[in-house]
Design an enzyme around this catalytic site. Sequence first.
Site: not given
Ligand code: TRH
Length: 393
Positions: A19, A279
Amino acid sequence: MIKPVSCDIFCKVIDNYGDIGVTWRLARQLACEFNIVVRLWVDELNSFARLCPEADATLECQWYCGVEVRLWRENFAAVQAAELVIEAFACKLPEIYPTLMAERKTVWINLEYLSAEDWVEGCHKLPSPRPPLTRYFFFPGFTRKTGGLLIESELLARRDAFLTDAEQQRTFWQSLSLPTPAADTLKISLFAYENAALSDLLDVWAKGQQAVLCLVPEGRILPQVREYFAALKSPPLLAGLGESGYSHGNLQVCVLPFVAQERYDELLWACDVNFVRGEDSCVRAQWAGKPFVWQIYPQHDEVHREKLQAFLALYVAKLSPNAAVAMQCLWQAWNGEAISLAKAWVDFCAVYDELDLNAKKWAQGLSQNNLALNLLDFFQEIGTIHAFEIDEQ
Ligand code: TRH
């Protein structure tokens, strides 16, 4: 283009980083590329501070990348409403806020979760009356009849510059305190939730012919990685990497610190295969233009399975039958289906070149459907309707 002068984005952190990940990315883009005055209201700043390490999770108000980041407290004090209001994922605006919006010509948008399912096209831009206001649904997606995907204007150019510049790549590996991997090492990033298939995956990498370097950002899968190596008889620690490096057979695993959101792209670009989840990381893996494996966010009612299938159907549409099946099987095995993960991995590797080419074309094809631009076009469209309604009265 008539664009809003100001935008308020509201985000409730449910769990994980999705989110805040999406809203922080959108906020930055609206501020930096379109000069919009953006306030990002977040109810939980610790998660924000993981994505933006300079942030201070104790502050009520702070500025980064041209965005005013505000702690969204339950007792929300009245402010002037912005011209564009984005309620992320139906997070429910502060009670007082609609009254404040009614005083201005505000466009109210509910930004939805990403899905490749067919029904999305029919629901995108639908109005939902909230008298005297109207809230509009805005759905990200993969077709022209949806809102598209978040993509910064220079992203693919920056990616290509990175991929063709050995110096940038060397600097990247150095920043992780790692030597540049040998050209024949398969580099894999692994960002995942807990996953019962992990030990099968690590086994197949360890026993495979090719050297594998697996990079695991700190997070939910890490305890399982540690357990896997703890259960091995041989001492697993890689020389010099202390608690963050493991080795077994042809596999080396390095645990990485969670990096700022902008830097995560470099990790995806630097790897040959990316395991992603949720996502936002899934979208970034698509922009990386490399074969990837998606672990979808699991929902209680299992509806995520349809969502996964819908995306797979689109993504593999232009692949040969062999490659399409290989990709489907690996994704299904990684998402809990009773399929041999070891076989699925071997089959996936056998069609790697085709998947790689497809990934590049896929990214190129989607890149014209820019969510921020579509959102601003929609703002203009709604603004015109509002003006027309006011004239009519
Ligand atoms: O963290 P998530 O599992 O988020 C989830 C999903 O969005 C899901 O659809 C939602 O319903 C739920 O949360 C509540 O995965 P996502 O969406 O990939 O988000 C991870 C974020 O972290 C993304 O913006 C990339 C960021 N990130 C970093 O900034 N640094 C890092 O080292 C890594 C591994 C990720």
